[in-house]
Design a protein around this motif. Structure first.
Motif, PDB file in Angstrom:
ATOM      1  N   VAL A  90       0.826  -1.206   0.000  1.00 60.88           N
ATOM      2  CA  VAL A  90       0.000   0.000   0.000  1.00 60.88           C
ATOM      3  C   VAL A  90       0.867   1.267   0.000  1.00 60.88           C
ATOM      4  CG1 VAL A  90      -1.767   1.270   1.285  1.00 60.88           C
ATOM      5  CG2 VAL A  90      -1.848  -1.227   1.183  1.00 60.88           C
ATOM      6  N   SER A 128      -9.668  -7.508  -3.296  1.00 60.62           N
ATOM      7  CA  SER A 128      -9.413  -7.320  -1.871  1.00 60.62           C
ATOM      8  C   SER A 128     -10.598  -6.667  -1.188  1.00 60.62           C
ATOM      9  CB  SER A 128      -8.185  -6.416  -1.718  1.00 60.62           C
ATOM     10  OG  SER A 128      -8.065  -5.964  -0.386  1.00 60.62           O
ATOM     11  N   TYR A 153      -2.915   1.411  -4.753  1.00 63.53           N
ATOM     12  CA  TYR A 153      -3.063  -0.044  -4.707  1.00 63.53           C
ATOM     13  C   TYR A 153      -4.546  -0.424  -4.670  1.00 63.53           C
ATOM     14  CZ  TYR A 153      -3.849  -4.542  -2.517  1.00 63.53           C
ATOM     15  OH  TYR A 153      -4.359  -5.777  -2.225  1.00 63.53           O
ATOM     16  N   PHE A 207       5.243  -9.500  10.583  1.00 65.71           N
ATOM     17  CA  PHE A 207       5.965  -8.654  11.555  1.00 65.71           C
ATOM     18  C   PHE A 207       6.035  -9.359  12.912  1.00 65.71           C
ATOM     19  CE2 PHE A 207       7.677  -5.315  13.968  1.00 65.71           C
ATOM     20  CZ  PHE A 207       8.229  -4.398  13.087  1.00 65.71           C
ATOM     21  N   LEU A 219       7.023  -5.300  18.142  1.00 66.52           N
ATOM     22  CA  LEU A 219       5.893  -4.969  17.276  1.00 66.52           C
ATOM     23  C   LEU A 219       5.278  -3.662  17.749  1.00 66.52           C
ATOM     24  CD1 LEU A 219       3.579  -5.863  15.189  1.00 66.52           C
ATOM     25  CD2 LEU A 219       2.409  -6.706  17.231  1.00 66.52           C
ATOM     26  N   ARG A 235      -9.795  -7.465  12.287  1.00 68.15           N
ATOM     27  CA  ARG A 235      -9.737  -7.961  10.907  1.00 68.15           C
ATOM     28  C   ARG A 235     -10.174  -9.414  10.874  1.00 68.15           C
ATOM     29  NH1 ARG A 235      -8.873  -3.351  10.643  1.00 68.15           N
ATOM     30  NH2 ARG A 235      -7.262  -2.186   9.510  1.00 68.15           N
ATOM     31  N   TYR A 237      -8.920 -12.728   9.691  1.00 68.12           N
ATOM     32  CA  TYR A 237      -7.692 -13.406   9.276  1.00 68.12           C
ATOM     33  C   TYR A 237      -8.044 -14.796   8.761  1.00 68.12           C
ATOM     34  CZ  TYR A 237      -5.467  -9.556  11.692  1.00 68.12           C
ATOM     35  OH  TYR A 237      -5.083  -8.295  12.075  1.00 68.12           O
ATOM     36  N   VAL A 276      -6.094  -6.981  17.108  1.00 74.42           N
ATOM     37  CA  VAL A 276      -4.637  -7.160  17.083  1.00 74.42           C
ATOM     38  C   VAL A 276      -4.175  -7.844  18.374  1.00 74.42           C
ATOM     39  CG1 VAL A 276      -2.410  -5.976  16.928  1.00 74.42           C
ATOM     40  CG2 VAL A 276      -4.342  -5.130  15.581  1.00 74.42           C
ATOM     41  N   GLY A 301      -4.720   5.653   7.223  1.00 77.08           N
ATOM     42  CA  GLY A 301      -5.424   4.859   6.217  1.00 77.08           C
ATOM     43  C   GLY A 301      -6.044   3.580   6.765  1.00 77.08           C
ATOM     44  N   ASP A 302      -5.721   3.231   8.024  1.00 75.12           N
ATOM     45  CA  ASP A 302      -6.284   2.002   8.602  1.00 75.12           C
ATOM     46  C   ASP A 302      -7.751   2.203   8.965  1.00 75.12           C
ATOM     47  OD1 ASP A 302      -4.178   0.302   8.396  1.00 75.12           O
ATOM     48  OD2 ASP A 302      -3.636   0.290  10.519  1.00 75.12           O
TER      49      ASP A 302
HETATM   50  C1  UD1 Z   1      -3.397  -4.326   4.472  1.00 73.67           C
HETATM   51  C2  UD1 Z   1      -3.656  -3.258   3.447  1.00 73.67           C
HETATM   52  C3  UD1 Z   1      -4.720  -3.744   2.512  1.00 73.67           C
HETATM   53  C4  UD1 Z   1      -4.271  -5.029   1.845  1.00 73.67           C
HETATM   54  C5  UD1 Z   1      -3.921  -6.068   2.907  1.00 73.67           C
HETATM   55  C6  UD1 Z   1      -3.288  -7.279   2.260  1.00 73.67           C
HETATM   56  C7  UD1 Z   1      -3.129  -1.138   4.570  1.00 73.67           C
HETATM   57  C8  UD1 Z   1      -3.680   0.116   5.145  1.00 73.67           C
HETATM   58  N1  UD1 Z   1      -4.043  -2.020   4.119  1.00 73.67           N
HETATM   59  O1  UD1 Z   1      -4.598  -4.583   5.193  1.00 73.67           O
HETATM   60  O2  UD1 Z   1      -4.994  -2.771   1.530  1.00 73.67           O
HETATM   61  O3  UD1 Z   1      -5.277  -5.529   1.005  1.00 73.67           O
HETATM   62  O4  UD1 Z   1      -2.981  -5.523   3.820  1.00 73.67           O
HETATM   63  O5  UD1 Z   1      -3.103  -8.274   3.206  1.00 73.67           O
HETATM   64  O6  UD1 Z   1      -1.935  -1.336   4.514  1.00 73.67           O
HETATM   65  N2  UD1 Z   1      -0.872  -3.805  12.515  1.00 73.67           N
HETATM   66  C9  UD1 Z   1      -0.162  -3.414  13.647  1.00 73.67           C
HETATM   67  N3  UD1 Z   1       1.212  -3.394  13.571  1.00 73.67           N
HETATM   68  C10 UD1 Z   1       1.895  -3.739  12.451  1.00 73.67           C
HETATM   69  C11 UD1 Z   1       1.173  -4.148  11.305  1.00 73.67           C
HETATM   70  C12 UD1 Z   1      -0.214  -4.159  11.377  1.00 73.67           C
HETATM   71  O7  UD1 Z   1      -0.745  -3.091  14.677  1.00 73.67           O
HETATM   72  O8  UD1 Z   1       3.142  -3.672  12.464  1.00 73.67           O
HETATM   73  C13 UD1 Z   1      -2.329  -3.850  12.578  1.00 73.67           C
HETATM   74  C14 UD1 Z   1      -3.011  -2.929  11.580  1.00 73.67           C
HETATM   75  O9  UD1 Z   1      -3.202  -1.668  12.106  1.00 73.67           O
HETATM   76  C15 UD1 Z   1      -4.311  -3.680  11.306  1.00 73.67           C
HETATM   77  C16 UD1 Z   1      -3.942  -5.149  11.491  1.00 73.67           C
HETATM   78  O10 UD1 Z   1      -2.740  -5.150  12.233  1.00 73.67           O
HETATM   79  O11 UD1 Z   1      -5.262  -3.357  12.265  1.00 73.67           O
HETATM   80  C17 UD1 Z   1      -3.710  -5.855  10.179  1.00 73.67           C
HETATM   81  O12 UD1 Z   1      -2.777  -5.125   9.410  1.00 73.67           O
HETATM   82  P1  UD1 Z   1      -2.240  -5.630   8.000  1.00 73.67           P
HETATM   83  O13 UD1 Z   1      -1.723  -7.016   8.134  1.00 73.67           O
HETATM   84  O14 UD1 Z   1      -1.317  -4.589   7.475  1.00 73.67           O
HETATM   85  O15 UD1 Z   1      -3.543  -5.727   7.121  1.00 73.67           O
HETATM   86  P2  UD1 Z   1      -4.608  -4.570   6.759  1.00 73.67           P
HETATM   87  O16 UD1 Z   1      -4.194  -3.245   7.238  1.00 73.67           O
HETATM   88  O17 UD1 Z   1      -5.952  -5.051   7.188  1.00 73.67           O
END
Ligand code: UD1
Length: 347
Positions: A90, A128, A153, A207, A219, A235, A237, A276, A301-302
């Motif tokens: 993204v 997606s 994206y 991560f 993290l 989310r 999963y 999370v 953007g989240d």
């Molecule tokens: C992200 C993309 C989405 C894409 C999908 C593919 C963004 C904003 N969205 O979705 O467009 O289709 O990946 O799998 O990037 N989180 C943390 N710490 C981290 C990483 C993530 O707290 O280091 C949290 C995020 O805020 C979110 C959740 O974990 O709430 C999932 O994050 P992520 O795996 O990046 O997926 P999406 O954001 O849902």
């Protein structure tokens, strides 16, 4: 058992490789196109280890229109395509939008152009749940409105769906399905294949596993002030093998289709939302590792929460996700241990 050859673009990538395994397990012959831009040729060996069969492989960049045509000249029998090949970071799409429009849309047009020349072609598109943005109602059905994309994206997924739909309107013998994935996680239970992020992972699960293995210090949990059960974002999963199997069901639906509509959309998720913090707890439980983490501000953007209404996919595709979050995280951890071992052997 079918022996039809299916083209899987991006078949060495994360979801692509697991789908190749699922297809081969169902007796399909697979030809992979991949340009190795975000994947490794070693994945071919991993697939072979699992299924005992090496898929055919072509190193082709789908941005080269002539190469796409040459491919279909070489494999004239191929009329079924599962199209994964695309860029998916993204943040990178915001800084380099033209790369994303070219990688994700020109390639799609070239593929469809060739398939349009055939009598009876079928196409599955990796879309997606990002197309819904923050949906007003949860769980999210396929009828939820598509919201303005937050990133180039996301926009390529929306435009990609429209390109396919427009093609279906004028070519009634062409059948297509867009699959809107929620959050794919995990790895094949053998740990022969899994997710291979390049550089610092942006997604949560890689991560987490890289932190637990000592590659990252801690993290960052992006926000604990969301209006959710524990304040962290929610989310859906879905285990990548469940997702992979859904593609086989979608392909069979297209092959047997007598549907009125030659274009359909399905959400692919478990129907359950996890925060999370719940993911962290589940990971600690199945791995036996303590995960260092800190709460930081929200990521731009989240969205707050997204999980799928799976009714349509369950009924029409005769499919459901039945692997648990624990199982997915266990497989992701097993995969991370294998990756670490391989990295140590290389050094
Ligand atoms: C992200 C993309 C989405 C894409 C999908 C593919 C963004 C904003 N969205 O979705 O467009 O289709 O990946 O799998 O990037 N989180 C943390 N710490 C981290 C990483 C993530 O707290 O280091 C949290 C995020 O805020 C979110 C959740 O974990 O709430 C999932 O994050 P992520 O795996 O990046 O997926 P999406 O954001 O849902």
């Amino acid at each position: 058992m079918s022996t039809k050859r299916v083209l899987v673009t991006g078949g060495l990538g994360f979801i692509g490789s697991h789908t190749v395994v699922a297809l081969q397990n169902e007796g399909f012959e697979v030809v992979i196109i991949d340009n190795l831009s975000n994947s490794s040729i070693d994945v071919l060996g991993g697939i072979t280890q699992i299924t005992g069969k090496t898929p055919e492989f072509e190193n082709i960049d789908l941005r080269e229109k002539a190469a796409v045509k040459n491919f279909f000249d070489k494999y004239p029998d191929i009329e079924d395509v599962i199209h994964f090949a695309a860029s998916k970071a993204v943040g990178e799409s915001v800084t380099n939008p033209l790369l994303y429009y070219e990688n994700n849309l020109s390639t799609l047009v070239y593929l469809l152009h060739e398939l349009n020349k055939k009598e009876n072609s079928k196409f599955i598109f990796s879309s997606s749940c990002t197309v819904y943005g923050q949906a007003d109602n949860l769980p999210i059905t396929e009828n939820a409105p598509v919201k303005k994309a937050e990133s180039p994206y996301g926009n390529t997924k929306q435009i990609g769906e429209e390109i396919i739909q427009d093609t279906c309107k004028v070519n009634k013998s062409f059948k297509a399905i867009s699959l809107r994935y929620f959050n794919p996680v995990g790895a094949h239970p053998t740990a022969e294949i899994g997710e291979l992020p390049i550089g610092t992972p942006q997604n949560l699960i890689p991560f987490i596993t890289q932190t637990a293995i000592g590659k990252r210090k801690e993290l960052s949990v992006f926000g604990d002030d969301y209006p959710t059960k524990d304040g962290t974002a929610v989310r859906d999963y879905i285990h990548v093998m469940d997702l992979a199997e859904a593609h086989v069901h979608a392909l069979k639906r297209l092959m047997n289709a007598n549907e009125k509509d030659n274009y359909e959309v399905f959400n692919l998720g478990t129907g359950k939302g996890n925060s999370v913090l719940e993911v962290i707890n589940s990971f600690e439980k199945v791995s036996g590792e303590k995960l260092p983490y800190k709460i930081v501000g929200r990521r731009e953007g989240d969205i707050t929460a997204a999980y799928a209404d799976t009714t349509k996919a369950n009924k029409e595709l005769k499919w459901e996700a039945n692997r648990s979050l624990d199982e997915a995280l266990k497989s992701a951890w097993k995969w991370q241990l294998v990756v670490k071992k391989a990295e140590e052997e290389e050094n």
